[in-house]
Design an enzyme around this catalytic site. Structure first.
Site, PDB file in Angstrom:
ATOM      1  N   GLU A 188     -22.207  12.790  84.975  1.00 11.42           N
ATOM      2  CA  GLU A 188     -23.459  12.389  85.508  1.00 11.42           C
ATOM      3  C   GLU A 188     -24.524  11.672  84.390  1.00 11.42           C
ATOM      4  O   GLU A 188     -25.009  10.940  84.299  1.00 11.42           O
ATOM      5  CB  GLU A 188     -24.299  13.577  86.033  1.00 11.42           C
ATOM      6  N   HIS A 189     -24.642  12.447  83.277  1.00  7.29           N
ATOM      7  CA  HIS A 189     -25.659  11.956  82.057  1.00  7.29           C
ATOM      8  C   HIS A 189     -25.123  10.570  81.582  1.00  7.29           C
ATOM      9  O   HIS A 189     -25.973   9.926  81.405  1.00  7.29           O
ATOM     10  CB  HIS A 189     -25.618  13.014  80.917  1.00  7.29           C
ATOM     11  N   GLU A 228     -30.190  21.248  76.511  1.00  2.77           N
ATOM     12  CA  GLU A 228     -30.261  21.544  78.104  1.00  2.77           C
ATOM     13  C   GLU A 228     -29.662  22.872  78.229  1.00  2.77           C
ATOM     14  O   GLU A 228     -30.210  23.716  78.707  1.00  2.77           O
ATOM     15  CB  GLU A 228     -29.571  20.691  78.877  1.00  2.77           C
ATOM     16  N   HIS A 261     -21.265  17.428  85.201  1.00 10.20           N
ATOM     17  CA  HIS A 261     -22.613  17.075  84.724  1.00 10.20           C
ATOM     18  C   HIS A 261     -22.692  16.321  83.689  1.00 10.20           C
ATOM     19  O   HIS A 261     -23.577  15.447  83.515  1.00 10.20           O
ATOM     20  CB  HIS A 261     -23.153  18.596  84.435  1.00 10.20           C
TER      21      HIS A 261
END
Lengths: 426, 430
Positions: B70-71, B142, B67
């Site tokens: 991905e960012h 997040e 993840h």
């Protein structure tokens, strides 16, 4: 590129809107009922569609009604409540397969229209009252629905901001009504309200799909007939005078603080400046290239989300962000600085152009879905204007920097709301 | 280029495997404004233990790294890719799941340029220590946001109960502590292991000229060189068949209680047609048992044990799978008791009939038609299916083949108390 072509017909007590398109495998029916928000009726109105969708005279239990939907190739039936400005809107939506794409070619659209009419006009009543058990269980679910807003902190904070900022205005009422008013509703009082709503509300039926205009019109005429009416307008309220900016902190057991900030735009849908306001919101906080995303998230690393959105019919611009509570002052000051930058015209040609490109893309994408088409068209019903999509795109695109600075001048900070954790972190 | 027609649905799919191993699919959609494209790698949060290409020793990477990567792919030396997409009138996004990382855009103009941007930004990583550090603050928020979200906590709480060793139990974003250990070198190592074209799939759906788009993709790929990559070695610890923990109660700052009942899946080694049939049959079974037209649903609703948040779902992937049933409830313990009984009763009372099965199948077929109105659904789901050797467009024919004995056989095997588990969220201090 396809732009919507909408056929509008005056029917008995309602307007029929047909949008013919071959892009979908299903046909969509949406029934809208609109009335001004007011405290006496808001909870009745919040309960009504759920009672109506739970069963009917011909399908007197949920299992019977839902089995019939399954039989119609899993047709869906949804109800929804929304606020558009100070109107409270009830929507019923049925989406049903287009038999063209099924092995079994039995026509389905007419069955969908009949079912919609059944739900709206043939409820499960006896002696001037709705079925008592149905009302009882839907009252229970409504209370649950009102209560659950508290559990979703993002929604809770947004809803608290509106409550505080619009105190005393109808817009402060919740779409799902008020907890204290639920218990007072009886099967009789709800039935009385149902009759009143059907007699007074502004009614609209949307049919979207690969349909034959004459067939739809005939079916609607046959199944849905109401008395004619003059829909109620809102009483003109004086715009709120902001004497000082309210700052509200609420403490709860949360890990992340929710910062919600409300501005008055003093511009609503249909006003000439509305297009410039859309572009302004895009430059300020509507997208991932906007000032809020860049400055709160990417530069200061304070948040995962930092965005703004417009309430077009009420004239609000609302900022939302999730931050660590120790960063409150910094986040508020960045958000305010960025609004000042917009007001000062401190944005370049690239920001302007990319915002227009993305806005145009957004509206064209919206009308790729049947529900999106309905929502775009319904703005005109709410505002009593007739802005076509072409006009929307063209006027938005023609917006200049001067237009934006001019509309920015009308924007006033109203309320800063912060939901914060219990312990002050060091 | 291969053309695959689906007559009943009046759709045509085009496919080509490029020489670098990339799978490219194009589905033309007339009448739509929007083109939607996803560029997906078969790499998700569960792929945390593997042998990097050219090495002999396996590595274990921090939780949340897929993840994080991905960012970070969105940031380049000359700025942020989001900016570039929006200059080109597109809306871009990405997501990481247990098994996939997908990058996507949608746009109603400038499709070629946006497609070029998509392929290039995903295939040109740029990670620095400084930008990696900066991202820790953003992802930290997040993670905190999800920490306050009772539905998310409930969902992951149940998965943690079901699995003992499998990394599906790890939160996709990781923890604030785990991401603090991520470095740019680790990101590159993961990138070079999992972002080879042979591990990826490009799907484009919209009002496009198929030939032109396919040529564009080929030219773009031909400009880049990739070393040949052998099969990726992923390592998974053995997993127990039964659920690991039977029950967990989380106290949170909420007013309503929430409850999910889970069943750990069997046959998680399946793929292709067999997996498709198993997955659809399980979904049909859940529909029959808990759909809005079922007696069970009516009972639960009338008793005030569920409200309109009630839902059920079955997920199956390679190595893990689960069914989940539940929602907000006034009485979580009683809900557990009643749902367990409803599940176990299926095996003794045979409540499913030919007629009810027919209704459930019809409902699923209609739902599929509704779903394929959505370009997003088609691209995302097609990719998920393809990574599991299945074809999305086989859903209707496979549904049609499900028989009463298939459902009975499945329910006999699938419903078993030793694979049940429960997670509840209740108001603090109550």
């Amino acid at each position: 590129m396809s732009v919507i072509s909408e056929i509008v017909k005056d029917m008995n007590g309602y307007k029929l809107h047909i949008v013919n398109t071959e892009k979908y495998k299903t046909n969509t029916l949406v029934w809208k009922m609109k009335a001004p928000l007011n405290q006496e009726e808001v909870t009745l109105r919040a309960l009504l569609p759920y009672v109506l969708q739970s069963n009917s005279k011909s399908y007197p239990s949920t299992a019977k009604l839902r089995s019939y939907l399954d039989e119609l190739y899993g047709a869906t039936l949804h109800v929804d409540l929304s606020k558009k400005g100070e109107f409270h809107i009830i929507s019923f939506a049925i989406e049903i397969a287009n038999e063209k794409f099924l092995k079994d070619g039995t026509p389905l659209l007419r069955k969908g229209i009949d079912l919609l009419a059944e739900i709206i006009t043939n409820p499960n009543i006896s002696e001037d009252a709705f079925d008592a058990r149905t009302v009882e269980k839907e009252k229970r679910t409504l209370k649950q629905r009102i209560q659950s807003v508290y559990d979703d902190k993002m929604r809770y904070a947004s809803s608290r901001l509106v409550e505080e900022m619009c105190k005393g205005e109808p817009y402060a009422l919740h779409v799902h009504g008020e907890m204290d008013a639920v218990d007072q509703i009886t099967p009789e009082s709800l039935y009385q309200y149902f009759k009143k709503a059907l007699a007074d509300d502004e009614l609209d039926l949307y049919v979207i799909g690969d349909v034959v205009e004459e067939e739809v019109t005939a079916a609607a005429k046959e199944t849905l007939q109401f008395s004619s009416r003059t829909p109620k307008s809102l009483t003109d309220n004086e715009p709120k005078q902001i004497e000082k900016v309210e700052e509200i902190k609420e403490v709860q057991d949360v890990k992340q603080g929710k910062l919600n900030i409300g501005f008055r735009t003093n511009v609503v849908y249909g006003d000439p400046e509305y297009f410039a306001l859309q572009v302004l919101n895009g430059i300020y906080g509507g997208f991932s290239h906007s000032k809020l995303f860049i400055n709160v998230r990417e530069k200061a690393s304070l948040a995962y989300y930092a965005a703004s959105r417009l309430e077009s019919h009420k004239g609000l611009l609302m900022v939302m962000s999730g931050i660590d509570q120790k960063n409150y002052e910094q986040a508020v000051s960045i958000i305010n600085e960025q609004m000042k930058a917009v007001k000062d015209g401190d944005f370049n040609e690239q920001e302007l152009q990319q915002t227009k490109a993305v806005l145009k893309n957004q509206i064209l994408e919206t009308i790729d879905t049947a529900r999106g088409i309905v929502e775009v068209l319904y703005h005109n019903v709410v505002s009593k204007k007739n802005v076509t999509l072409d006009e929307w795109i063209q006027k938005m695109d023609a917006t200049t920097k001067e237009d934006i600075v001019k509309v920015a001048d009308k924007i006033q900070l109203d309320t800063i709301y912060f939901l914060t954790g219990k312990e002050e972190s060091a | 280029m291969e053309k695959i027609p689906f007559e009943q649905l009046q759709e045509e799919l085009y496919y080509e495997k490029l020489s670098n191993g990339l799978d490219v699919f194009i589905l033309p959609k007339k009448g739509f404004n929007k083109t939607f494209a996803t560029f997906t790698t078969k790499y998700g949060s569960i792929d945390n233990h593997f042998v990097p290409p050219g090495k002999n020793e396996p590595v274990k990477v921090p939780d949340g790294i897929a993840h994080f990567l991905e960012h970070k792919l969105f940031e380049k030396e000359d700025g942020d890719v989001f900016q570039q997409f929006s200059r080109q009138g597109a809306s871009a996004n990405a997501f990481t799941s247990f098994t996939r990382t997908a990058y996507l855009f949608s746009s109603t103009s400038d499709v070629e340029r946006n497609l070029e941007t998509l392929m290039d930004f995903v295939q040109e990583p740029y990670f620095t220590e400084k930008t990696v550090e900066k991202e820790k603050g953003i992802i930290g928020q997040e993670i905190t946001m999800y920490d306050d979200n009772p539905d998310w906590r409930l969902y992951f709480g149940l998965i943690e109960n079901l699995y003992q060793n499998h990394p599906v139990k790890i939160d996709i974003a990781g923890t604030i502590d785990s991401i603090s250990h991520i470095t740019k070198d680790m990101l590159y190592e993961c990138y070079h292991t999992f972002y080879h074209p042979s591990n990826m799939l490009l799907f484009i759906v919209g009002p496009v000229d198929v030939e032109q788009i396919m040529n564009q993709v080929k030219e773009n790929q031909a400009r880049k060189s990739f070393e040949k990559q052998s099969e990726i070695k992923r390592i998974f610890e053995p997993e127990i068949a039964e659920s690991n923990e039977k029950m967990k109660v989380l106290e949170m700052n909420v007013h309503s209680s929430k409850c999910l009942i889970g069943i750990k899946a069997l046959h998680v080694d399946q793929n292709g047609e067999e997996m498709l049939k198993n997955e659809l049959t399980t979904n049909v079974l859940l529909d029959l048992l808990f759909g809005k037209s079922s007696d069970n649903y009516e009972y639960l609703y009338n008793e005030g044990l569920i409200d309109d948040t009630f839902s059920y779902d079955y997920t199956q992937e390679q190595g893990f799978g689960f069914a989940m049933i539940g929602g907000d409830t006034s009485d979580p313990d009683r809900l557990v008791e009643v749902i367990k009984k409803m599940l176990l009763d299926v095996k003794t009372s045979n409540p499913i009939t030919e007629q009810s099965l027919e209704g459930a199948k019809r409902k699923k077929i209609g739902a599929f038609l509704r779903a394929i109105n959505s370009p997003e659904f088609i691209a995302n789901q097609f990719t998920r299916y393809a990574f599991n050797g299945m074809n999305l467009f086989d859903v209707v024919p496979t549904l049609e083949k499900i028989s009463l004995s298939d459902v009975q056989k499945l329910s006999n095997e699938f419903i078993s108390e030793d694979r049940f588990s429960v997670c509840q969220v209740v108001p603090k201090g109550k």
